[in-house]
Design a protein around this motif. Structure first.
Motif, mmCIF file in Angstrom:
data_model
loop_
_atom_site.group_PDB
_atom_site.id
_atom_site.type_symbol
_atom_site.label_atom_id
_atom_site.label_comp_id
_atom_site.label_asym_id
_atom_site.label_seq_id
_atom_site.Cartn_x
_atom_site.Cartn_y
_atom_site.Cartn_z
ATOM 1 N N SER A 102 0.806 -1.229 0.017
ATOM 2 C CA SER A 102 -0.112 -0.206 -0.032
ATOM 3 C C SER A 102 0.717 1.316 -0.111
ATOM 4 O O SER A 102 1.956 1.205 0.388
ATOM 5 N N GLY A 103 0.166 2.390 -0.424
ATOM 6 C CA GLY A 103 0.997 3.713 -0.304
ATOM 7 C C GLY A 103 1.548 4.220 1.155
ATOM 8 O O GLY A 103 2.363 4.647 1.412
ATOM 9 N N THR A 104 0.272 3.596 2.208
ATOM 10 C CA THR A 104 0.744 3.736 3.586
ATOM 11 C C THR A 104 2.341 3.146 3.691
ATOM 12 O O THR A 104 3.114 3.656 4.606
ATOM 13 N N ASN A 125 5.145 4.877 2.362
ATOM 14 C CA ASN A 125 5.579 6.031 3.158
ATOM 15 C C ASN A 125 6.110 5.508 4.462
ATOM 16 O O ASN A 125 7.383 6.017 4.700
ATOM 17 N N HIS A 154 -0.307 13.797 3.987
ATOM 18 C CA HIS A 154 -1.123 12.338 4.189
ATOM 19 C C HIS A 154 -0.216 11.796 5.374
ATOM 20 O O HIS A 154 -0.974 10.938 6.416
ATOM 21 N N GLU A 162 4.839 16.195 -0.918
ATOM 22 C CA GLU A 162 3.704 15.301 -1.388
ATOM 23 C C GLU A 162 3.398 16.031 -2.586
ATOM 24 O O GLU A 162 3.085 17.317 -2.910
ATOM 25 N N ASP A 188 6.191 11.980 -1.056
ATOM 26 C CA ASP A 188 4.871 11.022 -1.344
ATOM 27 C C ASP A 188 4.282 11.389 -2.603
ATOM 28 O O ASP A 188 3.597 12.250 -2.799
ATOM 29 N N ALA A 242 1.884 9.575 -4.319
ATOM 30 C CA ALA A 242 0.810 8.614 -4.501
ATOM 31 C C ALA A 242 0.257 9.034 -5.946
ATOM 32 O O ALA A 242 -0.013 7.926 -6.524
ATOM 33 N N ARG A 243 0.251 10.216 -6.056
ATOM 34 C CA ARG A 243 -0.611 10.362 -7.604
ATOM 35 C C ARG A 243 0.364 11.046 -8.375
ATOM 36 O O ARG A 243 0.212 12.311 -9.201
ATOM 37 N N CYS A 260 1.398 5.234 -5.783
ATOM 38 C CA CYS A 260 0.361 4.294 -5.618
ATOM 39 C C CYS A 260 0.072 3.748 -7.268
ATOM 40 O O CYS A 260 -0.063 4.629 -7.965
ATOM 41 N N LYS A 299 -4.358 3.606 -7.404
ATOM 42 C CA LYS A 299 -5.171 4.705 -7.536
ATOM 43 C C LYS A 299 -5.638 4.966 -8.927
ATOM 44 O O LYS A 299 -6.131 3.970 -9.565
HETATM 45 C C1 LIG Z 1 -3.707 7.444 -1.133
HETATM 46 C C2 LIG Z 1 -2.736 8.076 -0.427
HETATM 47 C C3 LIG Z 1 -1.639 7.322 0.159
HETATM 48 C C4 LIG Z 1 -1.842 5.891 0.795
HETATM 49 O O1 LIG Z 1 -2.189 4.878 0.127
HETATM 50 P P1 LIG Z 1 -2.815 3.600 0.717
HETATM 51 O O2 LIG Z 1 -2.728 2.888 -0.691
HETATM 52 O O3 LIG Z 1 -4.309 3.909 0.630
HETATM 53 O O4 LIG Z 1 -2.380 3.241 1.710
HETATM 54 C C5 LIG Z 1 -0.425 7.900 0.599
HETATM 55 N N1 LIG Z 1 -0.270 9.346 0.193
HETATM 56 C C6 LIG Z 1 -1.222 9.888 -0.484
HETATM 57 C C7 LIG Z 1 -0.889 11.608 -0.838
HETATM 58 C C8 LIG Z 1 -2.440 9.491 -1.007
HETATM 59 O O5 LIG Z 1 -3.250 10.302 -1.513
#
Ligand SMILES: *Cc1c(COP(=O)(O)O)cnc(C)c1O
Length: 344
Positions: free
Chosen positions: A59-61, A64, A85, A137, A170, A172-173, A198, A201
């Motif tokens: 996961s993204g969490t 990080n 996040h 981020e 971070d 994620a996107r 991620c 997403k």
């Molecule tokens: C969604 C998100 C995460 C975490 O991703 P998960 O897969 O839901 O754990 C981390 N940072 C940001 C900015 C996000 O939007």
């Protein structure tokens, strides 16, 4: 009729082609001998992000948290933006897992101010914690998917390089930022020593994230991933979805961004709803709600009854996220539902 789901880009379902790639993935025990599909994904991700290597994580969490654990020691402090996040949506993991504290700074649409970062770095003084890491981020989720400008990120990176403090991004996107800005993911990632992305997403994979960086970082990161229980066995089955996503789904994010701007543009006609289209950089729309419109939570309920799913982001705002599972017909359905609820 199925619902129009604007709650998050995490709701995307794997396409038939992605499922076929998953079904035919070559796999092995990633902990014992390495999994060939995981390795391919890690190599492609590292290449895309311009880093020496990458690790696949669930996961993204966790991506990080692997970075935080790899860069810091217990008692360290990590600087981040107030809406980050890691500070708001990871259930206190920095303190619970790594014994570190966060020092959130005010940002401008998610952008840290380099001079404020510089002032906030701790001196080498027995009474103070050590600044172990600075975290940025991209895109910045809490600011509505804003693209943090390159000059702002470079300035922070320069301050940190001079102070010899590592930077984690971070991302994620990050693929959304790449498509929206035309700046490559590797260029964005060059502002940081480690970067997480991620796959689950907007990119549309069912599961997984990657965390990328240099050799010494990756060695630590592998250990932290092991400690967190994130090292998986025949993970090629899920990595194959991520690999497919990275290879095929990046360019189409432009459609999500266009749909988000389209949705923002439809909101002006409603008294009490406001969402300036120029505030929409990528695939997230924040909609401010005020009188005479009903409360954000009442709107969420009324939209839900009409098959339109959204989140109340705060007590007076809603959040719409676009992704491959919604299109112009869903935006029209949203508008029609609002017309019915608010009366036009
Ligand atoms: C969604 C998100 C995460 C975490 O991703 P998960 O897969 O839901 O754990 C981390 N940072 C940001 C900015 C996000 O939007």
């Amino acid at each position: 009729m199925s619902s129009s789901d604007f709650r998050s880009d995490t709701v995307t379902l794997p396409s038939d082609e992605m499922r076929a790639a998953i079904a035919s993935a070559e796999v092995g025990d990633d902990v014992l001998d390495g999994d060939p599909t995981v390795r391919r994904l890690e190599e492609l991700a590292a290449d895309w992000l311009g880093k020496e290597g990458a690790l696949f994580v669930p996961s993204g969490t966790m991506a990080n948290q692997v970075a935080l654990g790899a860069w810091t020691r217990p008692g360290d402090e990590v600087l981040c933006e107030r809406g980050a996040h890691i500070a708001n949506y990871e259930a206190g993991a920095p303190a619970a897992l790594h014994g570190i504290q966060l020092w959130p700074l005010d940002g401008e649409r998610g952008a840290l101010d380099a001079q404020e970062v510089k002032r906030s770095l701790r001196p080498d003084f027995i009474h103070c914690p050590d600044t172990g890491l600075v975290c940025m981020e991209q895109t910045h989720a809490d600011s509505g998917g804003s693209v943090v400008p390159m000059e702002a990120m470079r300035a922070v990176a320069d301050v940190c390089r001079e102070a010899e403090v590592p930077v984690h991004l971070d991302g994620a996107r990050l693929a959304n930022a790449e498509v929206a800005s035309g700046v490559s993911a590797a260029d964005w990632a060059s502002c940081a020593d480690s970067v997480s992305v991620c796959l689950s997403k907007g990119l549309g994979a069912p599961v997984g994230s990657v965390i990328a960086g240099g050799g010494a970082f990756l060695e630590r990161a592998r250990l932290v991933r092991k400690r967190l229980g994130g090292w998986m066995r025949q993970a090629g089955l899920i990595a194959a979805g991520g690999l497919w996503a990275l290879e095929h789904n990046r360019a189409r994010l432009a459609e999500d961004h266009e749909l988000a701007r389209d949705i923002a543009g439809r909101m002006d006609r409603f008294e009490g709803l406001s969402s300036p289209p120029d505030s929409v950089d990528t695939n997230i729309v924040l909609l401010r709600v005020s009188e005479p419109a009903p409360s954000a939570s009442a709107l969420v309920a009324a939209l839900g009854e009409r098959g339109v799913l959204v989140y109340a982001f705060t007590a007076d705002s809603l959040r719409f996220v676009t992704h491959s599972g919604v299109g112009p017909e869903d935006a029209a359905r949203l508008q029609a539902a609002l017309e019915e609820i608010l009366g036009e």
